[in-house]
Design a protein around this motif. Structure first.
Motif, PDB file in Angstrom:
ATOM      1  N   HIS A   1       0.938  -1.041  -0.182  1.00 24.78           N
ATOM      2  CA  HIS A   1       0.001   0.001   0.088  1.00 24.78           C
ATOM      3  C   HIS A   1       1.075   1.187  -0.211  1.00 24.78           C
ATOM      4  N   PRO A   2       0.430   2.284  -0.698  1.00 20.88           N
ATOM      5  CA  PRO A   2       1.233   3.815  -0.806  1.00 20.88           C
ATOM      6  C   PRO A   2       1.710   4.028   0.721  1.00 20.88           C
ATOM      7  N   ARG A   3       0.691   3.859   1.419  1.00 22.62           N
ATOM      8  CA  ARG A   3       1.287   4.361   2.968  1.00 22.62           C
ATOM      9  C   ARG A   3       2.240   3.715   3.642  1.00 22.62           C
TER      10      ARG A   3
ATOM     11  N   ALA B   1       1.537   6.506   9.993  1.00 18.66           N
ATOM     12  CA  ALA B   1       1.066   5.219  10.523  1.00 18.66           C
ATOM     13  C   ALA B   1      -0.496   5.741  11.086  1.00 18.66           C
ATOM     14  N   MET B   2      -0.412   7.125  11.689  1.00 15.95           N
ATOM     15  CA  MET B   2      -1.578   7.432  12.481  1.00 15.95           C
ATOM     16  C   MET B   2      -2.133   8.580  11.992  1.00 15.95           C
ATOM     17  N   PRO B   3      -2.972   8.317  10.662  1.00 15.95           N
ATOM     18  CA  PRO B   3      -3.444   9.500   9.983  1.00 15.95           C
ATOM     19  C   PRO B   3      -4.104  10.763  10.883  1.00 15.95           C
ATOM     20  N   GLU B   4      -4.765  10.463  11.712  1.00 20.78           N
ATOM     21  CA  GLU B   4      -5.187  11.586  12.872  1.00 20.78           C
ATOM     22  C   GLU B   4      -4.244  12.143  13.625  1.00 20.78           C
TER      23      GLU B   4
ATOM     24  N   ARG C   1       7.538   8.826  -2.331  1.00 24.32           N
ATOM     25  CA  ARG C   1       6.468   7.970  -1.867  1.00 24.32           C
ATOM     26  C   ARG C   1       5.272   8.444  -1.049  1.00 24.32           C
ATOM     27  N   CYS C   2       5.675   9.873  -0.576  1.00 24.12           N
ATOM     28  CA  CYS C   2       4.691  10.553   0.175  1.00 24.12           C
ATOM     29  C   CYS C   2       3.756  11.348  -0.934  1.00 24.12           C
ATOM     30  N   GLN C   3       4.160  11.804  -2.005  1.00 24.66           N
ATOM     31  CA  GLN C   3       3.576  12.300  -2.919  1.00 24.66           C
ATOM     32  C   GLN C   3       2.548  11.415  -3.794  1.00 24.66           C
ATOM     33  N   GLN C   4       3.276  10.006  -3.862  1.00 26.14           N
ATOM     34  CA  GLN C   4       2.304   9.026  -4.425  1.00 26.14           C
ATOM     35  C   GLN C   4       1.067   8.897  -3.777  1.00 26.14           C
ATOM     36  N   LEU C   5       1.169   8.694  -1.980  1.00 29.31           N
ATOM     37  CA  LEU C   5       0.321   8.533  -1.116  1.00 29.31           C
ATOM     38  C   LEU C   5      -0.764   9.564  -1.162  1.00 29.31           C
ATOM     39  N   ASN C   6      -0.008  11.026  -1.173  1.00 30.78           N
ATOM     40  CA  ASN C   6      -0.826  12.245  -1.361  1.00 30.78           C
ATOM     41  C   ASN C   6      -1.928  12.205  -2.291  1.00 30.78           C
ATOM     42  N   ALA C   7      -1.536  11.639  -3.315  1.00 30.63           N
ATOM     43  CA  ALA C   7      -2.529  11.571  -4.748  1.00 30.63           C
ATOM     44  C   ALA C   7      -3.648  10.587  -4.390  1.00 30.63           C
TER      45      ALA C   7
ATOM     46  N   PRO D   1      -4.871  12.350   0.936  1.00 30.46           N
ATOM     47  CA  PRO D   1      -4.296  13.671   1.096  1.00 30.46           C
ATOM     48  C   PRO D   1      -3.360  13.592   2.420  1.00 30.46           C
ATOM     49  N   LEU D   2      -2.087  14.193   2.226  1.00 30.01           N
ATOM     50  CA  LEU D   2      -1.421  14.576   3.689  1.00 30.01           C
ATOM     51  C   LEU D   2      -1.302  15.967   4.013  1.00 30.01           C
ATOM     52  N   ARG D   3      -0.979  16.200   5.120  1.00 27.58           N
ATOM     53  CA  ARG D   3      -0.717  17.663   5.571  1.00 27.58           C
ATOM     54  C   ARG D   3       0.324  18.087   4.660  1.00 27.58           C
ATOM     55  N   ALA D   4       0.356  19.373   4.104  1.00 23.22           N
ATOM     56  CA  ALA D   4       1.402  19.711   3.402  1.00 23.22           C
ATOM     57  C   ALA D   4       2.717  19.775   3.864  1.00 23.22           C
ATOM     58  N   VAL D   5       2.902  19.937   5.140  1.00 24.72           N
ATOM     59  CA  VAL D   5       4.352  19.740   5.822  1.00 24.72           C
ATOM     60  C   VAL D   5       5.102  18.650   5.741  1.00 24.72           C
TER      61      VAL D   5
END
Length: 196
Positions: free
Chosen positions: A30-32, A85-88, A142-148, A151-155
């Protein structure tokens, strides 16, 4: 604080899935999980660079400053992995990006402008810093692939982007403090033309 790991193996991932901190099960591809793995690889590579820098104390002046500024990056990478690992969970602060930028600017002032492409070579420490740069770029991708996908926080990608820039400047600064000349790129000679 209680035990974080009471058992090292659980057998729950033997079929290609792993658990996230929120209880979800996802594939190990998984991308994450890919992003978490690349951040972990970067953190381990940074640990090797820090160990080598520590071993070089006393041999080359100015390494203590590098160690002091890079050591916190390991902890921030662990925070970043925790957020993946913990999106929240939110641990990484925009001020960390600002801290990296200030360091890059200060170190770059000491180095002066770069007029040629340089190779990731010259000394073991220089090459290790460049490996960290490469791993930071991979973790960012890898984070950009997951972000697509999620969505991740921009930081998060911003921190990795800036960290790769920091490692580039770190490599140059290590060379300067070791008294090692930068290895400049040499273009391949133009191919000879076959006449006739």
């Amino acid at each position: 604080m209680g035990n974080r790991l009471s058992k090292i193996y659980t057998r729950t991932g033997d079929r290609g899935e792993t658990g996230l901190a929120d209880g979800r099960r996802v594939g190990k591809d998984h991308p994450r999980i890919e992003a978490i793995g690349e951040v972990d690889t970067l953190n381990s590579q940074l640990g090797l660079l820090l160990a080598e820098l520590t071993d070089g104390r006393g041999r080359w002046p100015g390494l203590d400053e590098l160690i002091e500024l890079l050591e916190p990056c390991q902890h921030r990478l662990f925070d970043l992995g925790g957020e993946l690992a913990m999106p929240e969970y939110q641990a990484l602060d925009e001020q960390e990006v600002v801290r990296l930028e200030a360091t890059i600017d200060r170190w770059n002032e000491e180095l002066g402008p770069l007029e040629n492409f340089i190779m990731p070579a010259g000394s073991r420490l220089v090459a290790l810093a460049h490996l960290c740069r490469c791993h930071a770029r991979t973790a960012e991708r890898r984070c950009q692939q997951l972000n697509a996908r999620e969505p991740l926080r921009a930081v998060l990608p911003a921190y990795l982007n800036r960290l790769s820039d920091l490692f580039f400047v770190t490599a140059r600064l290590i060379g300067r403090r070791q008294g090692v000349a930068e290895v400049l790129w040499k273009a391949a000679p133009a191919p000879e033309r076959a006449d006739g």
